[in-house]
Design an enzyme around this catalytic site. Structure first.
Site, PDB file in Angstrom:
ATOM      1  N   CYS A  39      50.699  31.912  51.451  1.00 18.36           N
ATOM      2  CA  CYS A  39      51.444  32.475  50.856  1.00 18.36           C
ATOM      3  C   CYS A  39      52.941  33.161  50.937  1.00 18.36           C
ATOM      4  O   CYS A  39      53.379  32.149  51.634  1.00 18.36           O
ATOM      5  CB  CYS A  39      51.437  33.264  49.204  1.00 18.36           C
ATOM      6  SG  CYS A  39      52.080  32.944  47.851  1.00 18.36           S
ATOM      7  N   HIS A  40      53.055  34.313  51.056  1.00 15.08           N
ATOM      8  CA  HIS A  40      54.311  35.409  51.381  1.00 15.08           C
ATOM      9  C   HIS A  40      53.937  35.593  52.775  1.00 15.08           C
ATOM     10  O   HIS A  40      54.809  36.632  53.619  1.00 15.08           O
ATOM     11  CB  HIS A  40      54.847  36.081  50.401  1.00 15.08           C
ATOM     12  CG  HIS A  40      55.666  35.673  49.258  1.00 15.08           C
ATOM     13  ND1 HIS A  40      55.738  35.357  47.976  1.00 15.08           N
ATOM     14  CD2 HIS A  40      56.356  34.966  49.332  1.00 15.08           C
ATOM     15  CE1 HIS A  40      55.713  34.707  47.246  1.00 15.08           C
ATOM     16  NE2 HIS A  40      57.168  35.041  47.807  1.00 15.08           N
TER      17      HIS A  40
END
Lengths: 174, 174, 174, 174, 174, 174
Positions: E106-107
């Protein structure tokens, strides 16, 4: 910057209206003013009605009206607490005697009512406390900002721009 | 049950003090009273200051003082909203004219101030609004419960037991 | 006041049903009873399912059944925690032996199940734990309040008025 | 992937234990299983005890035990609600008759109690409901995972790794 | 268990994506790996974006890349904080030099960007930071999981099953 | 008022930094500017990171760079979402071509990165995204406010006073 030598105090307590506390503080700093926050406790983080934090620099008992050029009272539910502290009321009364700028917005009027400095004054506030303001001896106007001598009052967040503009002008003229 | 034929209305709005709304309602129901809740909207769930829900039965515009034997105003921040509705103030004024029991606790006094029925009255409330009560013409006492004619007032949640006891007695004697 | 010489203990833990804890406490105080709260820790603020706070007076380990005339167990998720403390179960078992009033509402039955005092008893509770109650040996009724000897049980918040009325009557008769 | 042709149903309701719902679902998908969620309503987003969301694929009334190879019941407070739905209990009872894998963790046992399928079974669960499990006829063990025939049970989140490992093995062997 | 002698570190900070932190940790533990959590402070409880808690075992300053076989970086907003700690970046850089498995989802890519180890790498991530990944020198693919040497990356929670499967395989092969 | 004929657009999405969105809007209105908010949906209430609400006037798809004199991008987590909308990026790119003032603060730089307008630019931002800014071709300075042509950037909430002062001056000079 025209407010570079001005010292302003803003009172703070939990459940302050977030923008009504912060907008005036940041706006006055833009013009060079030094703005401190005073709460029941020093160096304590108070949380606004919506959740924005604000840390106090001083405790109520450690601030004196003689040391400041102006005072700001935020709205939200904080004024319901602020009006219960004798030191807060004493500070506001002194600022009134000295005719130094007092800024109030929304529900902040409760503090001025309890400081008993509204007799014969022209003010505005959230319509919710209009009756309390009137019963305290003030004449109430439904205007974005009302300036009566050294007392500047306003109704609600969207009125912040003209409110702080008038307050800053008044402070600059001191 | 001595209140079996009594009909009571409690006003409600968001941020009511959870126990100050619910304790009186449940306590009066114990003695047989029928208690309805009226909010700005009917059949709407309002949420208390701490989070307890309460569903309104009627909208303000659909309740009439003639149909009720007594009215309750809860504390919390709800009174700051309730006092802005002309229908609420009209209802309270009528109950006052009819000398039917009016119960107020904590910050509920704001509603009675705006209904302008406190001149010459003996009351109590949260100390926070003592000045507003006094400015509205009332004499303020620091007591758990104050009964002056048909107006019963109280200070805060721990005072609920004597508050509702007096209110129920008054209602039973109508 | 008929309960002036009565001493009652209410157990408390986080996520108690807010009204199910507070209504009985305030209602019994109305009639003069002294009601204390006991939690895992003394002088700790527990928070209800909706957010209402409640401060404990004593720790579980510091309360003895011999010193109380009755005990209250609130609902919500608190009973899921309360049933895990041997001191809580021991207290409840003793009250049962002494045939002193035991009040339980909603999910509070879990505590009585773990104290193993429900065999042959008539009870009610939230329908959610009906099977647990029955498996523990009780006979379950879908009624607002069930009184079987010194055990008073109820289903949910709207049943609070008759629940506490029966509990108070039983306590007065002790 | 050894579970590529397996179809599993997980029940869901608000206040599920976030990891107890999601870890088994994701873990079984890793091995190719198709896992659906069924809630009271289809396509509804339920929120876990801590706040993690989970969307249901089907409504309880639209799922049939004949269509699934295994069923999962999450913990948290969700089981207190799940056990009240006849369709949920019926589904679980059928899976039990068919001797298809039934996974339960933490408070999930309440659902199996109400489905009345625990007599003579070896199980574990959160210690909080040990008495309810025992009263329902089960023998309770304080172990990370207990497998008795087609019923796999576990205690709490840290036990998830061995719990789902055993469940997956059982499902692969069907 | 094939990962029984493997030691893995997961970084943690507030607002981690709840499942992206916990699923890999629990999944690797299933195969015998020892997984520790490192935060700014040791033995501190960090709270995920949705509210799931996670306690750190060690402080950043007390963990060394030499002691671990692999590292995991969770998504959510935690990476925005994690990338600001020189110890975190140093740890990640070393793992990269040693060619030990680095998992990011994800991030989490922000941490690898600031560790400056993405030049010429094939990766994926949440589409939200695709431009940051590309500007850091990586080639970005819209795939559930991308393995480039010892770097394993993934997009979002539904990709967790293949993500951790690949990561575990890579770790087992070390 | 020197900005009386200026029209400014502020982008908004959930989790904006509350003061970073509102202070610039209110401050520019003080000088007469007309400021509109554009979100994914028109007339939708977005909620800031701390909880302050902000209602959008327009949807992204309904605003055109030709109609505005300047654009504001707030910080918080909102930019992580804003950068994913082609209409937002297109709007920012056009403003850049037209050399109209673009204000960015804190994490707002992510939007300018994805609009690909930072090559060769002097900027500041929260230190958290310094690497992303540099990788996008900008030169990063640790200063309260950086003005490079029509791009004004700032680091964090305490920098709001000089940030908006510079932005307003630039807008007035257009």
């Amino acid at each position: 910057m025209r407010l570079a030598d001005k010292k302003v105090l803003s009172f703070v307590s939990d459940d302050f209206e977030d923008l009504e506390l912060w907008y005036p503080i940041l706006r006055l700093r833009e013009e060079g003013a030094t703005v401190y926050l005073a709460g029941e406790k020093a160096n304590h983080t108070y949380i606004g009605k919506y959740g924005v934090p604000a840390e106090s620099d001083f405790a109520f008992k450690d601030v004196k009206a003689d040391d400041y050029d102006a005072v700001l009272v935020p709205g939200g539910w904080a004024p319901d607490k602020l009006r219960r502290y004798p030191e807060v009321l004493e500070f506001v009364r002194r600022m009134d005697e000295y005719e130094k700028p007092i800024g109030q917005i929304c529900h902040a009027g409760w503090v001025l009512i309890s400081a008993d400095i509204l007799k014969g004054r022209k003010v505005t506030s959230t319509p919710g406390i209009k009756d309390d303001m009137t019963n305290a001896g003030a004449t109430w106007y439904d205007e974005a900002v009302v300036v009566d001598g050294h007392i500047v009052s306003s109704r609600r967040p969207p009125d912040l721009p003209p409110y702080v503009k008038e307050f800053a002008n008044l402070l600059a003229d001191q």
